[in-house]
Design an enzyme around this catalytic site. Structure first.
Site, PDB file in Angstrom:
ATOM      1  N   GLN A  71       0.828  -1.207   0.000  1.00  0.00           N
ATOM      2  CA  GLN A  71       0.000   0.000   0.000  1.00  0.00           C
ATOM      3  C   GLN A  71       0.861   1.256   0.000  1.00  0.00           C
ATOM      4  O   GLN A  71       0.547   2.231  -0.694  1.00  0.00           O
ATOM      5  CB  GLN A  71      -0.942   0.008   1.199  1.00  0.00           C
ATOM      6  CG  GLN A  71      -1.852   1.239   1.231  1.00  0.00           C
ATOM      7  CD  GLN A  71      -3.060   1.051   2.110  1.00  0.00           C
ATOM      8  OE1 GLN A  71      -3.885   0.157   1.879  1.00  0.00           O
ATOM      9  NE2 GLN A  71      -3.192   1.859   3.138  1.00  0.00           N
ATOM     10  N   GLU A  72       1.952   1.245   0.755  1.00  0.00           N
ATOM     11  CA  GLU A  72       2.831   2.417   0.782  1.00  0.00           C
ATOM     12  C   GLU A  72       3.383   2.708  -0.605  1.00  0.00           C
ATOM     13  O   GLU A  72       3.373   3.851  -1.070  1.00  0.00           O
ATOM     14  CB  GLU A  72       3.983   2.193   1.762  1.00  0.00           C
ATOM     15  CG  GLU A  72       4.975   3.342   1.792  1.00  0.00           C
ATOM     16  CD  GLU A  72       6.147   3.101   2.722  1.00  0.00           C
ATOM     17  OE1 GLU A  72       7.107   3.912   2.681  1.00  0.00           O
ATOM     18  OE2 GLU A  72       6.123   2.122   3.489  1.00  0.00           O
TER      19      GLU A  72
END
Length: 380
Positions: free
Chosen positions: A244-245
């Site tokens: 996600q980052e």
């Protein structure tokens, strides 16, 4: 304005949310971009305004005051902020730290921090990087050694986004240095804790409106209950959040590339040289045509990756590939667009100068692009 008419990752509800984001940013962010750049920080009142509008931590469940939405809503905030040209730390809170708290936090920790993170009253940071440890997080030296019911933290961190504003910092530290990566834990340190000091707001090439700091811990004592997640599993927790980052970085990079392209089109169609517009020269048209083709591919790939992530199917190597490709495109687009501005592109009064400066670091943070290639190669 970012054209989303051909996107396929988003629903009508997503686009209604985008309209809200644009209105809030037009009121609270856009008129103050130069002021935020000059002061090197986004004031807390702007965080409050963004929070009150529901733009912070939209994925957090309603139980803690959130909206319980999918990551697409965070991505929209990231796209619109990057297209606008702001480096505010909202996306770190939305894309990264909110998930750490909700997924790993105890009930007490969730109740203490999440409502304020959503409202903008609580600003968060995550302290991974050290002077001697960047992409290789296994090399961190900061320790958090048990002393009765407390942990005593010693060490330093650098390049920490939201470092000046942060009310609470997730500190990556060794709770058992003898175990290497297996002895790493995530420890919460509140602002004002004795032994915790902020250094200077770092002087960066770009992203000036993002407060980025050194943090120091000198016999900083916190309760053992401040461990976020499981003791000794900090490195695993970090790895679990990487897709996600890195997708969030790719999202912002793609929007930044589009803004650079749009600025170049506008400038070259307006500026004249040798009796015709700069756009009419073959070199200009071919350069922009090349970028337009790349952007078309980029938006299609980004929507593919978003849909994969919504279904929790996006892998670490896929997210790393997205981070690699989209940040490289961002740099290419910004550099070509600045060149097409000629001497004007080197002047800070033009948006392209800021876009170019801000783009340089995206190939470094979140793991350097060289590390992305290493990660991708492991899946081959």
């Amino acid at each position: 304005m970012l054209d989303t008419s051909r996107r396929f990752a988003y629903t009508e509800e997503h686009e209604m949310f985008r309209d809200t984001v644009r209105k809030v940013f037009a009121q609270h962010l856009e008129p103050n971009l130069d002021d935020h750049e000059e002061k090197g920080i986004v004031p807390r009142e702007v965080w409050k305004a963004v929070g009150e509008a529901g733009l912070l931590c939209p994925t957090v469940s309603e139980e803690y005051g959130g909206l319980g939405l999918d990551f697409g809503y965070c991505a929209i905030v990231g796209e619109e902020m990057s297209y606008l040209g702001s480096a505010a730390g909202f996306t770190l809170q939305n894309d990264i730290t909110a998930n750490y708290f909700e997924r790993l936090g105890s009930e007490e920790q969730k109740q203490k921090y999440l409502p304020g993170m959503i409202s903008g009253d609580v600003i968060t940071a995550i302290a991974m990087t050290e002077p001697g440890a960047g992409s290789d997080l296994q090399g961190i030296r900061t320790t958090a050694i048990e002393d009765g019911n407390h942990l005593v933290i010693n060490g330093s961190k650098t390049y920490i986004t939201n470092g000046q504003n942060a009310d609470v910092v997730i500190v990556v530290a060794k709770t058992d240095p003898s175990q290497g990566a297996k002895g790493t834990s995530l420890v919460l340190v509140d602002a004002g804790t004795p032994g915790f000091e902020r250094g200077r707001n770092l002087d960066k090439i770009g992203q000036h409106s993002a407060d980025t700091s050194e943090l120091f811990f000198n016999d900083c004592r916190v309760p053992k209950t401040n461990i976020l997640g499981s003791e000794g599993r900090g490195f695993i927790h970090l790895m679990e959040e990487l897709p996600q980052e890195r997708l969030g970085i790719a999202v912002a990079a793609q929007a930044g590339a589009q803004r650079a392209f749009d600025e170049a089109v506008k400038f070259t169609k307006d500026r004249k040289a040798f009796g015709k517009t700069v756009f009419e020269f073959q070199n200009t048209k071919f350069s922009l045509a090349d970028l337009k083709a790349d952007l078309q591919v980029g938006w299609a790939h980004l929507d593919w990756a978003l849909l994969r992530h919504f279904k929790k199917e996006l892998t670490t190597d896929e997210a790393s590939a997205a981070k690699l490709w989209h940040t490289e495109l961002q740099w290419k687009a910004c550099d070509v667009a600045l060149q097409l501005h000629g001497g004007a592109g080197y002047m800070n009064e033009y948006a392209i100068a800021r876009l170019w400066r801000d783009a340089r670091v995206t190939r470094i943070f979140g793991g350097t692009n060289e590390i992305m290639k290493e990660v991708i190669s492991r899946s081959i």
